[in-house]
Design a protein around this motif. Structure first.
Motif, PDB file in Angstrom:
ATOM      1  N   GLU B  27       0.852  -1.145   0.011  1.00 59.38           N
ATOM      2  CA  GLU B  27      -0.148   0.049   0.023  1.00 59.38           C
ATOM      3  C   GLU B  27       0.810   1.101   0.206  1.00 59.38           C
ATOM      4  OE1 GLU B  27      -3.415   1.272   3.201  1.00 59.38           O
ATOM      5  OE2 GLU B  27      -2.887  -0.635   3.240  1.00 59.38           O
ATOM      6  N   PHE B  28       1.858   1.137   0.883  1.00 59.37           N
ATOM      7  CA  PHE B  28       2.835   2.206   0.833  1.00 59.37           C
ATOM      8  C   PHE B  28       3.563   2.334  -0.360  1.00 59.37           C
ATOM      9  CE2 PHE B  28       7.539   3.209   1.912  1.00 59.37           C
ATOM     10  CZ  PHE B  28       7.187   4.715   2.467  1.00 59.37           C
ATOM     11  N   GLN B  29       3.814   1.539  -1.329  1.00 63.63           N
ATOM     12  CA  GLN B  29       4.381   1.444  -2.304  1.00 63.63           C
ATOM     13  C   GLN B  29       3.588   2.134  -3.418  1.00 63.63           C
ATOM     14  OE1 GLN B  29       5.915  -2.417  -3.745  1.00 63.63           O
ATOM     15  NE2 GLN B  29       6.449  -1.626  -5.807  1.00 63.63           N
ATOM     16  N   VAL B  30       2.481   1.362  -3.573  1.00 58.08           N
ATOM     17  CA  VAL B  30       1.542   2.211  -4.650  1.00 58.08           C
ATOM     18  C   VAL B  30       1.199   3.701  -4.067  1.00 58.08           C
ATOM     19  CG1 VAL B  30      -0.911   2.203  -5.168  1.00 58.08           C
ATOM     20  CG2 VAL B  30       0.290   0.210  -4.822  1.00 58.08           C
ATOM     21  N   ALA B  31       1.193   4.181  -2.898  1.00 59.04           N
ATOM     22  CA  ALA B  31       0.900   5.673  -2.575  1.00 59.04           C
ATOM     23  C   ALA B  31       2.224   6.449  -2.866  1.00 59.04           C
ATOM     24  CB  ALA B  31       0.611   5.744  -0.874  1.00 59.04           C
ATOM     25  N   LEU B  32       3.270   5.762  -2.562  1.00 55.38           N
ATOM     26  CA  LEU B  32       4.464   6.776  -2.922  1.00 55.38           C
ATOM     27  C   LEU B  32       4.835   6.752  -4.443  1.00 55.38           C
ATOM     28  CD1 LEU B  32       6.849   8.043  -1.304  1.00 55.38           C
ATOM     29  CD2 LEU B  32       8.105   5.830  -1.382  1.00 55.38           C
ATOM     30  N   GLU B  33       4.442   5.576  -5.044  1.00 52.83           N
ATOM     31  CA  GLU B  33       4.837   5.843  -6.438  1.00 52.83           C
ATOM     32  C   GLU B  33       3.567   6.624  -7.286  1.00 52.83           C
ATOM     33  OE1 GLU B  33       4.390   1.739  -7.901  1.00 52.83           O
ATOM     34  OE2 GLU B  33       6.281   1.235  -7.459  1.00 52.83           O
ATOM     35  N   SER B  34       2.639   6.671  -6.716  1.00 51.74           N
ATOM     36  CA  SER B  34       1.660   7.661  -7.201  1.00 51.74           C
ATOM     37  C   SER B  34       1.820   9.176  -6.997  1.00 51.74           C
ATOM     38  CB  SER B  34       0.299   7.326  -7.152  1.00 51.74           C
ATOM     39  OG  SER B  34      -0.278   7.399  -5.819  1.00 51.74           O
ATOM     40  N   LEU B  62      13.845   1.309  -0.915  1.00 51.77           N
ATOM     41  CA  LEU B  62      15.017   0.931  -1.892  1.00 51.77           C
ATOM     42  C   LEU B  62      14.648   1.247  -3.437  1.00 51.77           C
ATOM     43  CD1 LEU B  62      17.789  -0.015  -2.387  1.00 51.77           C
ATOM     44  CD2 LEU B  62      16.719  -2.468  -2.152  1.00 51.77           C
ATOM     45  N   MET B  63      13.386   0.558  -3.440  1.00 57.86           N
ATOM     46  CA  MET B  63      12.961   0.458  -4.897  1.00 57.86           C
ATOM     47  C   MET B  63      12.697   1.848  -5.638  1.00 57.86           C
ATOM     48  SD  MET B  63      10.422  -2.817  -5.472  1.00 57.86           S
ATOM     49  CE  MET B  63       9.372  -2.627  -3.950  1.00 57.86           C
ATOM     50  N   THR B  64      12.200   2.759  -4.649  1.00 57.61           N
ATOM     51  CA  THR B  64      11.910   4.049  -4.999  1.00 57.61           C
ATOM     52  C   THR B  64      13.431   5.019  -5.187  1.00 57.61           C
ATOM     53  OG1 THR B  64       9.853   4.301  -3.308  1.00 57.61           O
ATOM     54  CG2 THR B  64      10.961   6.345  -4.046  1.00 57.61           C
ATOM     55  N   ALA B  65      14.201   4.584  -4.565  1.00 62.21           N
ATOM     56  CA  ALA B  65      15.791   5.306  -4.376  1.00 62.21           C
ATOM     57  C   ALA B  65      16.170   4.674  -5.902  1.00 62.21           C
ATOM     58  CB  ALA B  65      16.541   4.678  -3.501  1.00 62.21           C
ATOM     59  N   LYS B  66      16.007   3.554  -6.287  1.00 65.58           N
ATOM     60  CA  LYS B  66      16.307   3.077  -7.433  1.00 65.58           C
ATOM     61  C   LYS B  66      15.715   3.591  -8.807  1.00 65.58           C
ATOM     62  CE  LYS B  66      18.263  -1.329  -6.328  1.00 65.58           C
ATOM     63  NZ  LYS B  66      18.470  -2.952  -6.381  1.00 65.58           N
ATOM     64  N   THR B  67      14.308   3.739  -8.633  1.00 68.15           N
ATOM     65  CA  THR B  67      13.706   4.207  -9.597  1.00 68.15           C
ATOM     66  C   THR B  67      14.027   5.685  -9.924  1.00 68.15           C
ATOM     67  OG1 THR B  67      11.610   3.076  -8.907  1.00 68.15           O
ATOM     68  CG2 THR B  67      11.112   4.702 -10.243  1.00 68.15           C
ATOM     69  N   GLN B  69      16.876   7.213  -9.190  1.00 72.03           N
ATOM     70  CA  GLN B  69      18.127   7.097  -9.883  1.00 72.03           C
ATOM     71  C   GLN B  69      18.122   6.874 -11.479  1.00 72.03           C
ATOM     72  OE1 GLN B  69      20.527   3.806  -8.392  1.00 72.03           O
ATOM     73  NE2 GLN B  69      22.287   5.168  -8.244  1.00 72.03           N
ATOM     74  N   ARG B  70      17.255   6.147 -11.788  1.00 69.43           N
ATOM     75  CA  ARG B  70      16.965   5.977 -13.156  1.00 69.43           C
ATOM     76  C   ARG B  70      16.396   6.957 -13.771  1.00 69.43           C
ATOM     77  NH1 ARG B  70      15.615   0.528 -12.054  1.00 69.43           N
ATOM     78  NH2 ARG B  70      13.319   0.864 -11.800  1.00 69.43           N
ATOM     79  N   GLN B  71      15.463   7.878 -13.012  1.00 72.73           N
ATOM     80  CA  GLN B  71      15.027   9.100 -13.841  1.00 72.73           C
ATOM     81  C   GLN B  71      15.824  10.336 -13.630  1.00 72.73           C
ATOM     82  OE1 GLN B  71      10.820   8.651 -12.096  1.00 72.73           O
ATOM     83  NE2 GLN B  71      11.071  10.808 -11.497  1.00 72.73           N
ATOM     84  N   LYS B  72      17.114   9.925 -12.962  1.00 72.37           N
ATOM     85  CA  LYS B  72      18.195  10.980 -12.646  1.00 72.37           C
ATOM     86  C   LYS B  72      17.785  12.107 -11.758  1.00 72.37           C
ATOM     87  CE  LYS B  72      20.901  10.060 -16.683  1.00 72.37           C
ATOM     88  NZ  LYS B  72      20.986   8.576 -16.302  1.00 72.37           N
ATOM     89  N   ALA B  73      16.974  11.527 -10.876  1.00 73.10           N
ATOM     90  CA  ALA B  73      16.463  12.655  -9.808  1.00 73.10           C
ATOM     91  C   ALA B  73      17.276  12.542  -8.414  1.00 73.10           C
ATOM     92  CB  ALA B  73      14.948  12.329  -9.591  1.00 73.10           C
ATOM     93  N   LYS B  74      17.271  13.472  -7.639  1.00 73.51           N
ATOM     94  CA  LYS B  74      18.047  13.470  -6.332  1.00 73.51           C
ATOM     95  C   LYS B  74      16.916  12.977  -5.153  1.00 73.51           C
ATOM     96  CE  LYS B  74      20.821  17.342  -7.609  1.00 73.51           C
ATOM     97  NZ  LYS B  74      21.069  18.882  -7.339  1.00 73.51           N
ATOM     98  N   PHE B  75      17.353  12.142  -4.414  1.00 71.20           N
ATOM     99  CA  PHE B  75      16.677  11.800  -3.402  1.00 71.20           C
ATOM    100  C   PHE B  75      17.325  11.839  -1.840  1.00 71.20           C
ATOM    101  CE2 PHE B  75      14.848   7.462  -1.323  1.00 71.20           C
ATOM    102  CZ  PHE B  75      13.684   8.062  -0.948  1.00 71.20           C
TER     103      PHE B  75
END
Lengths: 390, 111
Positions: B27-34, B62-67, B69-75
């Motif tokens: 649920e957290f993953q979906v909320a964060l992704e959206s 971790l998945m968010t950090a990787k995503t 990174q792929r879109q060249k965003a700072k986190f």
């Protein structure tokens, strides 16, 4: 909206109904919403139903030769319990309508047929059917999920060691209490060269079959590499990390504590990959938390470096490895067991053996949580050392 | 598990509160992704009101950090309670995800 029409079987011995139905329902047929097939008595209807598993609902007259509509109603659930039937009865024939409803008809319409009303009835039936099938699907999903969790939990159990090495001056004992929904803990005890013993405790970050598979490959890779690396536990961690990080699209990771014990000297060399730090209970009642080695969980980032530390166990020392299921075990007041309580388990009476130590930790956690269900596996692996062998 | 978010001067600030464990990690993953747009280039995850995070929750971060990174965003993440900070230290995640003590620190670090 589904991609194929609903298939409706119309059963009536009056041949006039067929062209009439096709004519009145032509819009629904042309738009691909309905598709009609016809039978002229109950027996013929059963044949069609047995042959054509695509049929969603039956619309049947009552009075027919060979097998009437009421008898047909009794047979329909035997063909497919998910079929729904609507009965066509003579106006005011309450006796037959009641019988039909008692035999499981979903609804009824009366003769002469009012096609507007018939269409509403058909739509209502199909709507109910769609909801029913959706409910069945989610039930099936739940069952599948439960099966998957059962498989995962069997896999998890199958990799745990059941026998532990021991010598005249040391004892090893480990156990895991699985959470109801399957966590990701495992531990292992490896017999290495020169009577050394490898001790591992780990926690995979997810649940279910993918996590269990990841757990199995972590454990297999550890077992396979441990013999080659021996005391170079930092090198072993670097290797394991690089092996596990490949093709890890799901971003799973595993926290792993691994150490090698030398029963002749009492030395214990270890490396910590993002795992909770083990405790040593000393014979004098004091405790030591093993210093961290700045390691990160495995399978997160490739080419990470790992450090290792070495300690020498003193006679009477008991080393306890565990997972966060121990320290984060929660009681009814939402308090966690925490490291502080773990350190106090043996206050005043230091453990005399590995099995005794391990069981005492489990008992302390059980006493603390009471009846509160646990959301994570609880794992504990203990090593008791009596001193250098003579 | 709700994730509240807003944007300040082009930085997305996402906030998670309560507990993140195996039961609500998806649920957290979906909320964060959206909450995160593919065009976001600066993202801060504010964990000030988070009381607990399990390894399943760490995995989502971790998945968010990787995503990102792929879109060249700072986190970056910020405002961790001592117990949550400890989780990041023990797991070693503090070595790969920048952690700041306050939101302001995180915002100025991403500038």
């Amino acid at each position: 909206m589904r991609d194929k029409p609903y298939k409706i079987l119309v059963v009536d011995d009056e041949v006039d109904l067929e062209p009439l139905m096709l004519q009145r329902m032509r819009r629904k047929i042309r738009s691909g919403t309905y598709d009609f097939v016809f039978a002229h008595n109950g027996l013929e209807a059963l044949e069609v139903l047995n042959r054509d598993k695509e049929i969603d609902m039956v619309l049947s007259d009552i009075n027919m030769p060979q097998m009437d509509g009421l008898a047909l109603l009794e047979q329909i659930p035997k063909v497919d319990p998910n079929l729904r039937a609507v009965i066509i009865s003579a106006y005011g024939d309450m006796k037959n309508i009641r019988t039909a409803m008692n035999r499981g008809a979903f609804d009824f319409v009366t003769k002469p047929l009012d096609f507007k009303d018939l269409q509403v009835t058909i739509e209502r039936t199909l709507q109910h059917l769609a909801e029913w099938k959706e409910a069945l699907q989610s039930r099936d999903k739940l069952v599948a999920l439960q099966n998957e969790l059962d498989v995962a939990s069997q896999m998890q159990r199958s990799i745990l060691p059941s026998r532990f090495p021991s010598g005249d001056n040391y004892e090893v004992y480990g156990d895991m209490e699985a959470a109801r929904n399957v966590g990701g803990d495992f531990f292992d005890v490896l017999n290495l060269q020169d009577d050394k013993v490898g001790l591992a405790v780990a926690d995979v970050s997810d649940k279910g079959v993918p996590a269990a598979l990841f757990m199995m490959s972590s454990r297999t890779l550890l077992k396979g590499s441990a013999i080659g690396y021996m005391d170079d536990v930092a090198g072993l961690m670097t290797e394991l990390n690089n092996l596990l990080v490949e093709d890890n699209e799901a971003s799973m990771f595993v926290t792993l504590f691994y150490g090698v014990f030398n029963p002749y000297t009492g030395s214990f060399v270890y490396s910590n990959g993002g795992h909770n730090t083990p405790v040593i209970y000393h014979a004098d009642g004091s405790t030591t938390l093993l210093p961290l080695t700045n390691g990160i969980a495995l399978a997160v980032v490739p080419d990470m470096s790992f450090e290792m530390h070495s300690v020498t166990l003193a006679p009477g020392d008991t080393l306890v490895l565990y997972t966060d299921g121990v320290t984060e075990a929660m009681n009814e007041h939402k308090e966690e067991f925490e490291t502080s309580r773990l350190l106090k388990v043996f206050e005043g009476s230091p453990p005399s053996g590995a099995q005794q130590a391990n069981e005492a930790v489990f008992q302390a956690v059980r006493d603390f949580v009471g009846d509160t269900p646990q959301s994570d596996d609880i794992t504990c692996l203990s090593l008791h050392y009596e001193g250098p062998s003579s | 598990m709700a994730v509240n978010s807003d944007r300040q001067n082009g930085t997305l600030i996402a906030r998670a509160d309560g507990r993140i464990d195996g039961a609500n990690a998806r649920e957290f993953q979906v909320a964060l992704e959206s909450a995160i747009d593919p065009t976001d280039s600066n993202v801060v995850l504010d964990l000030e009101n988070l009381s607990y995070i399990s390894s399943a929750g760490l995995r989502v971060i971790l998945m968010t950090a990787k995503t990102l990174q792929r879109q060249k965003a700072k986190f970056a993440i910020c405002s961790l309670s001592p117990s949550i900070k400890e989780v990041f230290q023990i797991s070693g995640f503090d070595r790969i995800i920048p952690i700041h003590s306050t939101l302001d620190d995180a915002l100025s670090a991403l500038k």
